[in-house]
Scaffold this active site. Sequence first.
Site, mmCIF file in Angstrom:
data_model
loop_
_atom_site.group_PDB
_atom_site.id
_atom_site.type_symbol
_atom_site.label_atom_id
_atom_site.label_comp_id
_atom_site.label_asym_id
_atom_site.label_seq_id
_atom_site.Cartn_x
_atom_site.Cartn_y
_atom_site.Cartn_z
ATOM 1 N N ASP A 102 2.569 -14.217 1.431
ATOM 2 C CA ASP A 102 2.677 -13.727 2.807
ATOM 3 C C ASP A 102 1.547 -12.777 3.187
ATOM 4 O O ASP A 102 0.909 -12.920 4.221
ATOM 5 C CB ASP A 102 4.056 -13.055 3.034
ATOM 6 C CG ASP A 102 4.416 -12.032 1.954
ATOM 7 O OD1 ASP A 102 3.597 -11.797 1.040
ATOM 8 O OD2 ASP A 102 5.529 -11.474 2.023
ATOM 9 N N ASP A 105 -2.187 -6.957 -0.024
ATOM 10 C CA ASP A 105 -2.390 -5.554 0.308
ATOM 11 C C ASP A 105 -3.372 -4.964 -0.716
ATOM 12 O O ASP A 105 -4.580 -5.107 -0.570
ATOM 13 C CB ASP A 105 -1.007 -4.881 0.288
ATOM 14 C CG ASP A 105 -1.022 -3.439 0.743
ATOM 15 O OD1 ASP A 105 -2.057 -2.979 1.224
ATOM 16 O OD2 ASP A 105 0.020 -2.766 0.614
ATOM 17 N N PHE A 154 2.619 -1.300 8.340
ATOM 18 C CA PHE A 154 3.663 -2.022 7.622
ATOM 19 C C PHE A 154 4.292 -3.038 8.567
ATOM 20 O O PHE A 154 4.882 -2.683 9.578
ATOM 21 C CB PHE A 154 4.720 -1.080 7.045
ATOM 22 C CG PHE A 154 5.581 -1.768 6.034
ATOM 23 C CD1 PHE A 154 5.143 -1.957 4.737
ATOM 24 C CD2 PHE A 154 6.829 -2.281 6.400
ATOM 25 C CE1 PHE A 154 5.919 -2.636 3.806
ATOM 26 C CE2 PHE A 154 7.613 -2.953 5.472
ATOM 27 C CZ PHE A 154 7.156 -3.132 4.178
ATOM 28 N N ARG A 167 13.386 -10.408 7.462
ATOM 29 C CA ARG A 167 12.569 -11.580 7.104
ATOM 30 C C ARG A 167 12.708 -12.680 8.151
ATOM 31 O O ARG A 167 11.791 -13.463 8.361
ATOM 32 C CB ARG A 167 13.023 -12.152 5.752
ATOM 33 C CG ARG A 167 12.762 -11.246 4.566
ATOM 34 C CD ARG A 167 13.022 -12.011 3.273
ATOM 35 N NE ARG A 167 13.165 -11.132 2.122
ATOM 36 C CZ ARG A 167 12.153 -10.648 1.416
ATOM 37 N NH1 ARG A 167 10.916 -10.935 1.745
ATOM 38 N NH2 ARG A 167 12.364 -9.866 0.371
#
Length: 191
Positions: A102, A105, A154, A167
Amino acid sequence: MKSIHDAVDHKLFSEEDIDEMTTRLGKQLTKDYAGKRVLVVGALKGAIFFMVDLLKKMDLPCDIDFIDVSSYGNGTESSGKITVTHDLEADVTGRDVLIVEDIVDTGLTLKFMKDEMIKRGAKSVKCCVLLNKTARRTTEVEVEYYGTHVGNEFVIGYGMDFAGLYRNLPYVGVIKPQVVEEFSKKHENDN
Ligand code: 5GP
């Protein structure tokens, strides 16, 4: 009943934006992997929405499998420690592996998964991620395919969670600071 959409401060990528990204990536992958049978490995649980949409845009023979490696606790900061919590069923020896993730980072999770596939004898290992968060990268790892860049915020939705929730938002949005604060307050005595 509170709506899950109330946790979103603002939308970053709409369903249409995401569709454009998966279409473009699917076309590119179809071209680049032409003539190959690909083992598409989804990183649970965040990648499942992206993986499904991406696969539908890939005109290739694909096997699919899943791996779950965890580096995050319940909050928004990485713990840095990675373990396999759900392993693949497939033998990756000699396979062309495409890891679907997904968001990248720090890069630690992706690097761990790529190294793991190479260690297990994969013929090639590449990755396709929806969001590339380059600002916090601490590990050098090649991101061969990605949907778009994202800043140091975030995000939730389209597979991505905060403390297990959100989600199933159909788009990607930035979480409201109050949601994170309320969660922290509720759990400040947990450790
Ligand atoms: P990394 O190892 O690259 O630091 O972290 C990768 C994982 O952290 C992703 O697979 C994802 O689960 C989680 N992550 C990183 N940034 C975000 C974010 O903005 N939102 C959410 N929900 N998860 C994130």
